[in-house]
Design a protein around this motif. Sequence first.
Motif, mmCIF file in Angstrom:
data_model
loop_
_atom_site.group_PDB
_atom_site.id
_atom_site.type_symbol
_atom_site.label_atom_id
_atom_site.label_comp_id
_atom_site.label_asym_id
_atom_site.label_seq_id
_atom_site.Cartn_x
_atom_site.Cartn_y
_atom_site.Cartn_z
ATOM 1 N N GLU A 26 3.745 2.466 -0.805
ATOM 2 C CA GLU A 26 4.439 1.198 -0.583
ATOM 3 C C GLU A 26 5.958 1.376 -0.490
ATOM 4 O O GLU A 26 6.637 0.534 0.072
ATOM 5 N N LYS A 79 -4.455 -0.985 1.639
ATOM 6 C CA LYS A 79 -4.283 -0.405 0.304
ATOM 7 C C LYS A 79 -5.637 -0.034 -0.308
ATOM 8 O O LYS A 79 -5.774 1.013 -0.947
ATOM 9 N N SER A 104 -2.796 -6.052 4.811
ATOM 10 C CA SER A 104 -2.048 -5.129 3.961
ATOM 11 C C SER A 104 -2.874 -4.724 2.741
ATOM 12 O O SER A 104 -2.905 -3.546 2.363
#
Length: 127
Positions: free
Chosen positions: A71, A46, A42
């Motif tokens: 998000e 990002k 994750s």
Amino acid sequence: MNIGKAADQAGLLTKTVRYYADIGLVLPSSRTQTGYRNYDISSIKKLIFVKRARSFDFSIKECRELLGLYEEKNRSSSDVRKIAIHHLEEIKRKEEDLMKLRIELDHLVNACAGDDRPDCPIIDYLS
């Protein structure tokens, strides 16, 4: 994975990943007992997201807003579009400013004889 591997996965320098963590843009998913940063999938996604946004010259502030929207699963695409439109307008403004500079400098370069004499319209203009 450690910060070096995370940086490699995201196509960034380790220093950049560390900076993003220090400013709270993309935080590591955890830290080891000795304080080393660990990044999960994750976090890597990002980092890649921010890298791509930065390649469009979005500011850190804009990246933070976009990342927040990334998000947020209940986001409105109009919020994303609003940020992109504002950024596009800034790019167009900069483009116009650069065009004016190019025209002005082009005129000065063409007005300068570029010979052995000391007189120069470029120097005259700058002074």
